[in-house]
Motif scaffolding. Structure first.
Motif, PDB file in Angstrom:
ATOM      1  N   ARG A  88     -18.350  23.546  64.181  1.00 53.49           N
ATOM      2  CA  ARG A  88     -19.721  23.579  64.677  1.00 53.49           C
ATOM      3  C   ARG A  88     -20.299  22.177  64.844  1.00 53.49           C
ATOM      4  O   ARG A  88     -19.949  21.257  64.117  1.00 53.49           O
ATOM      5  CB  ARG A  88     -20.599  24.392  63.715  1.00 53.49           C
ATOM      6  N   VAL A  89     -21.204  22.021  65.808  1.00 54.46           N
ATOM      7  CA  VAL A  89     -21.896  20.757  66.013  1.00 54.46           C
ATOM      8  C   VAL A  89     -23.194  20.774  65.218  1.00 54.46           C
ATOM      9  O   VAL A  89     -23.679  21.820  64.787  1.00 54.46           O
ATOM     10  CB  VAL A  89     -22.203  20.526  67.511  1.00 54.46           C
ATOM     11  N   LEU A  90     -23.762  19.592  65.017  1.00 54.51           N
ATOM     12  CA  LEU A  90     -25.004  19.468  64.275  1.00 54.51           C
ATOM     13  C   LEU A  90     -26.180  19.785  65.178  1.00 54.51           C
ATOM     14  O   LEU A  90     -26.370  19.144  66.219  1.00 54.51           O
ATOM     15  CB  LEU A  90     -25.127  18.048  63.712  1.00 54.51           C
ATOM     16  N   ASP A  91     -26.966  20.761  64.807  1.00 54.40           N
ATOM     17  CA  ASP A  91     -28.120  21.192  65.590  1.00 54.40           C
ATOM     18  C   ASP A  91     -29.355  20.435  65.094  1.00 54.40           C
ATOM     19  O   ASP A  91     -30.032  20.852  64.161  1.00 54.40           O
ATOM     20  CB  ASP A  91     -28.300  22.704  65.424  1.00 54.40           C
ATOM     21  N   LEU A  92     -29.649  19.290  65.727  1.00 59.07           N
ATOM     22  CA  LEU A  92     -30.750  18.448  65.263  1.00 59.07           C
ATOM     23  C   LEU A  92     -32.115  19.117  65.394  1.00 59.07           C
ATOM     24  O   LEU A  92     -32.937  19.025  64.473  1.00 59.07           O
ATOM     25  CB  LEU A  92     -30.727  17.112  66.013  1.00 59.07           C
ATOM     26  N   ARG A 119     -29.022  30.201  69.469  1.00 55.98           N
ATOM     27  CA  ARG A 119     -28.109  29.092  69.739  1.00 55.98           C
ATOM     28  C   ARG A 119     -26.655  29.538  69.589  1.00 55.98           C
ATOM     29  O   ARG A 119     -26.316  30.298  68.702  1.00 55.98           O
ATOM     30  CB  ARG A 119     -28.384  27.921  68.803  1.00 55.98           C
ATOM     31  N   ALA A 120     -25.813  29.006  70.488  1.00 55.47           N
ATOM     32  CA  ALA A 120     -24.384  29.323  70.407  1.00 55.47           C
ATOM     33  C   ALA A 120     -23.741  28.674  69.192  1.00 55.47           C
ATOM     34  O   ALA A 120     -22.813  29.222  68.590  1.00 55.47           O
ATOM     35  CB  ALA A 120     -23.680  28.857  71.686  1.00 55.47           C
ATOM     36  N   GLN A 121     -24.211  27.484  68.825  1.00 51.98           N
ATOM     37  CA  GLN A 121     -23.679  26.772  67.669  1.00 51.98           C
ATOM     38  C   GLN A 121     -24.847  26.307  66.790  1.00 51.98           C
ATOM     39  O   GLN A 121     -25.247  25.150  66.825  1.00 51.98           O
ATOM     40  CB  GLN A 121     -22.836  25.573  68.110  1.00 51.98           C
ATOM     41  N   PRO A 122     -25.395  27.213  66.002  1.00 50.64           N
ATOM     42  CA  PRO A 122     -26.569  26.886  65.190  1.00 50.64           C
ATOM     43  C   PRO A 122     -26.201  26.076  63.950  1.00 50.64           C
ATOM     44  O   PRO A 122     -25.051  26.093  63.494  1.00 50.64           O
ATOM     45  CB  PRO A 122     -27.104  28.262  64.788  1.00 50.64           C
ATOM     46  N   SER A 123     -27.201  25.372  63.402  1.00 50.92           N
ATOM     47  CA  SER A 123     -26.967  24.676  62.135  1.00 50.92           C
ATOM     48  C   SER A 123     -26.889  25.675  60.988  1.00 50.92           C
ATOM     49  O   SER A 123     -26.186  25.455  60.010  1.00 50.92           O
ATOM     50  CB  SER A 123     -28.084  23.664  61.881  1.00 50.92           C
ATOM     51  N   LEU A 124     -27.605  26.788  61.100  1.00 51.42           N
ATOM     52  CA  LEU A 124     -27.485  27.886  60.139  1.00 51.42           C
ATOM     53  C   LEU A 124     -27.296  29.177  60.926  1.00 51.42           C
ATOM     54  O   LEU A 124     -28.194  29.608  61.650  1.00 51.42           O
ATOM     55  CB  LEU A 124     -28.742  27.994  59.258  1.00 51.42           C
ATOM     56  N   ASP A 125     -26.125  29.757  60.819  1.00 49.98           N
ATOM     57  CA  ASP A 125     -25.838  31.012  61.517  1.00 49.98           C
ATOM     58  C   ASP A 125     -26.480  32.143  60.723  1.00 49.98           C
ATOM     59  O   ASP A 125     -25.935  32.604  59.715  1.00 49.98           O
ATOM     60  CB  ASP A 125     -24.326  31.212  61.627  1.00 49.98           C
ATOM     61  N   VAL A 126     -27.648  32.604  61.185  1.00 47.61           N
ATOM     62  CA  VAL A 126     -28.402  33.599  60.423  1.00 47.61           C
ATOM     63  C   VAL A 126     -27.707  34.949  60.390  1.00 47.61           C
ATOM     64  O   VAL A 126     -28.035  35.796  59.553  1.00 47.61           O
ATOM     65  CB  VAL A 126     -29.835  33.747  60.998  1.00 47.61           C
ATOM     66  N   THR A 127     -26.721  35.176  61.294  1.00 45.91           N
ATOM     67  CA  THR A 127     -25.999  36.449  61.245  1.00 45.91           C
ATOM     68  C   THR A 127     -25.064  36.523  60.039  1.00 45.91           C
ATOM     69  O   THR A 127     -24.485  37.569  59.776  1.00 45.91           O
ATOM     70  CB  THR A 127     -25.203  36.677  62.542  1.00 45.91           C
ATOM     71  N   LEU A 128     -24.903  35.411  59.319  1.00 47.22           N
ATOM     72  CA  LEU A 128     -24.173  35.483  58.055  1.00 47.22           C
ATOM     73  C   LEU A 128     -24.815  36.500  57.117  1.00 47.22           C
ATOM     74  O   LEU A 128     -24.147  37.129  56.296  1.00 47.22           O
ATOM     75  CB  LEU A 128     -24.150  34.116  57.364  1.00 47.22           C
ATOM     76  N   PHE A 129     -26.120  36.662  57.256  1.00 47.89           N
ATOM     77  CA  PHE A 129     -26.845  37.566  56.375  1.00 47.89           C
ATOM     78  C   PHE A 129     -26.688  39.027  56.775  1.00 47.89           C
ATOM     79  O   PHE A 129     -27.290  39.910  56.172  1.00 47.89           O
ATOM     80  CB  PHE A 129     -28.331  37.182  56.341  1.00 47.89           C
ATOM     81  N   ALA A 130     -25.864  39.285  57.810  1.00 45.82           N
ATOM     82  CA  ALA A 130     -25.544  40.676  58.130  1.00 45.82           C
ATOM     83  C   ALA A 130     -24.668  41.290  57.047  1.00 45.82           C
ATOM     84  O   ALA A 130     -24.607  42.513  56.921  1.00 45.82           O
ATOM     85  CB  ALA A 130     -24.845  40.758  59.490  1.00 45.82           C
ATOM     86  N   GLU A 131     -23.965  40.450  56.280  1.00 43.12           N
ATOM     87  CA  GLU A 131     -23.180  40.935  55.153  1.00 43.12           C
ATOM     88  C   GLU A 131     -24.124  41.148  53.967  1.00 43.12           C
ATOM     89  O   GLU A 131     -24.718  40.198  53.441  1.00 43.12           O
ATOM     90  CB  GLU A 131     -22.096  39.909  54.801  1.00 43.12           C
ATOM     91  N   PRO A 132     -24.329  42.409  53.543  1.00 42.20           N
ATOM     92  CA  PRO A 132     -25.331  42.698  52.509  1.00 42.20           C
ATOM     93  C   PRO A 132     -25.122  41.932  51.207  1.00 42.20           C
ATOM     94  O   PRO A 132     -26.066  41.464  50.597  1.00 42.20           O
ATOM     95  CB  PRO A 132     -25.202  44.215  52.295  1.00 42.20           C
ATOM     96  N   ARG A 133     -23.871  41.795  50.792  1.00 42.54           N
ATOM     97  CA  ARG A 133     -23.636  41.110  49.524  1.00 42.54           C
ATOM     98  C   ARG A 133     -23.940  39.619  49.634  1.00 42.54           C
ATOM     99  O   ARG A 133     -24.424  39.001  48.688  1.00 42.54           O
ATOM    100  CB  ARG A 133     -22.191  41.324  49.067  1.00 42.54           C
TER     101      ARG A 133
END
Length: 535
Positions: free
Chosen positions: A213-217, A269-283
């Protein structure tokens, strides 16, 4: 001459299988020492609070100044952790770790020579930037370069660095303050950083995923401004004239709005600094919030405990440091016991037990007063550390196991950010509760004082005590201690209640279910570290 370690495959499952156990544990040792250094910078300042508040021995800092000195480190750490995770994924955790160590060492040297509170807040923020690079890199190293057979134990050892920091911070900080000026607590970072840099150069291999991933300033700027304004508003709410003031409400509202915008922007964003879809995993989501709440309570409690031990009880910095270090033994014990307890009770119930134990110790401060034997705070803090230790290692292992290998850095950034964000909010929110409750309790005792003296005495218990000594008013000194105890009780109640929310989340989110993130992204999802996990 620059020493370069050999490059290894990016997928941590292949390299560890062929690497000897000694090599794996050397990498873990470097990661743990670096992480201990980062956490040490959070704990070492707690014992210096009383000194920094003193106008002669320190900088004459008020309660809000002290809150910012603590919060600036955690704030920049938290906001920068997202960037640190992206850099670790793109350039490799080894390079990111080395850069972070260099930044932290340079900022520590400047912090030690700070001429005023403003300079200290700025340099502490720069130290937080170094920590933001170090922590995601260390967790990524432990996760990528250990085999599944040892990973749970390795993460438990990594998590134990918090116990080492809790132990070393107050004890070493207290010893330094007894013989040197307050800035000496920051110079401790320099030799430790040098050892970590040497270990990273010789023992830690290169590893990064192609096309990372690239840095999303713009995204990073939104997260920094959003968190900064939110924390600033919370701190201002704890000062006069209080939460109804526009000085508190406007930045708080603006900060929350920017954080909401940050989430929206990251989703697009295609390459976000924080991929918020990580939180789709409940645990992963539940574990992140649980860790945040746990460290929110822990940081807020330690903040008030330092003033209780040195102010109300009159302990010296070394003595107070020795008392607070008892939490370290509990953290280490809890971390080491947690793998076996998790196999017996599952992550769900062992973590819930740890949170309930920690909540009970928060409430235990309701029974402390100026005459309480020191043994009781020692035992309470030990139990508090044990409760934290039971939660952190299995929760972190479970969170990282839910993610595909190429998102190790991103997941490590979120897991790492939960600590500083929680610590920042803990000092800001609970510090504001403490300050507000103290002012309300001490105000009647200040009747009859000149307006300027009255205003100064309302800043903090330390300011009231200094004024009482100057005016030779033992009655005012006793009133300051009573008011502080009342404020500590109010804060303890809120701390315990907020901590209990974490237990509810663990029980709700960690029911048996299959991870969903890997299926959604089309990646292989790592299996849980232990088949009994999840309850």
């Amino acid at each position: 001459m620059t020493v370069s370690a050999p490059a290894v495959p990016a997928d941590g499952e292949r390299d560890p299988a062929g690497a000897g156990a000694a090599r794996q544990w050397r990498i873990v040792a470097v990661a743990v020492l670096a992480q201990t250094l980062v956490l040490l910078d959070n704990t070492v300042l707690n014992i210096a609070m009383e000194t920094l508040a003193d106008p002669v021995r320190g900088l004459g800092a008020g309660s809000s100044d002290l809150a910012w000195a603590v919060a600036s480190y955690s704030l920049v750490f938290a906001a920068g952790s997202f960037a640190g995770g992206a850099l670790a994924d793109r350039y490799g955790p080894r390079r990111t770790l080395i850069a972070g160590l260099a930044v932290l060492a340079a900022a520590s040297l400047l912090a030690a020579r700070s001429p005023n509170v403003t300079a200290l807040v700025v340099t502490r923020g720069a130290m937080g930037a170094g920590g933001a690079l170090i922590t995601p890199a260390t967790l990524a190293l432990v996760t990528r370069h250990t085999s599944r057979a040892v990973r749970t134990r390795a993460i438990a050892v990594w998590a134990s660095s918090g116990g080492a920091a809790v132990a070393l911070g107050p004890v070493v900080g207290g010893a330094l303050l007894a013989h040197f000026w307050w800035g000496s607590v920051f110079l401790l970072n320099l030799p430790v950083a040098a050892v970590c840099l040497a270990g990273a150069a010789f023992w830690v291999p290169e590893a990064r995923h192609p096309g990372g991933r690239v840095l999303d300033l713009p995204g990073l700027a939104l997260s920094v401004l959003g968190l900064g304004l939110t924390v600033y508003g919370v701190i201002q709410g704890g000062r006069r004239p209080g939460w109804s003031s526009p000085v508190a409400l406007v930045p708080l509202a603006a900060g929350l709005a920017l954080l909401a915008l940050f989430v929206v922007v990251q989703r697009r964003r295609a390459q976000p600094s924080l991929d918020v879809t990580l939180f789709a995993e409940p645990r992963f989501a539940g574990g992140s919030v649980t860790l945040l709440l746990l460290f929110l309570g822990l940081a807020g409690q330690l903040f008030s405990c330092a003033f209780y031990l040195q102010g109300v009880r009159g302990l010296s910095p070394p003595a107070a440091g020795a008392v607070m270090a008892s939490a370290a033994g509990g953290i280490v014990l809890g971390n080491q016991v947690s793998p076996a307890l998790t196999r017996l009770l599952t992550v769900r119930w062992s973590a819930a037990a740890g949170i309930l134990l920690t909540s009970a110790t928060f409430a235990g401060f309701l029974f402390f007063d100026a005459e309480t034997p020191v043994a009781w705070p020692v035992l309470t803090l030990f139990a508090q550390g044990a409760g934290v230790g039971l939660v952190v290692a299995p929760m972190t292992t479970e969170m990282m196991a839910a993610l595909p290998p190429r998102y190790t850095g991103a997941g490590a950034a979120v897991a790492a950010a939960a600590r500083p964000v929680g610590s920042t909010l803990g000092v800001a929110v609970l510090g504001s509760v403490l300050a507000t409750a103290y002012r309300r309790a001490v105000r009647p005792a200040l009747d009859g004082l000149p307006p300027a003296s009255r205003s100064r005495a309302l800043d903090s218990a330390e300011a009231t005590r200094a004024l009482a000594r100057k005016l030779d008013r033992p009655d005012l000194l006793a009133a300051a201690n009573r008011a502080y105890l009342h404020a500590m009780y109010v804060t303890a109640v809120w701390t315990a209640l907020l901590s209990l929310i974490g237990a509810v989340l663990v029980i709700g989110y960690f029911r048996p279910r299959e991870p969903t993130l890997g299926a959604q992204r089309g990646h292989r999802t790592a299996p849980p570290a232990d088949p009994a996990d999840g309850g």
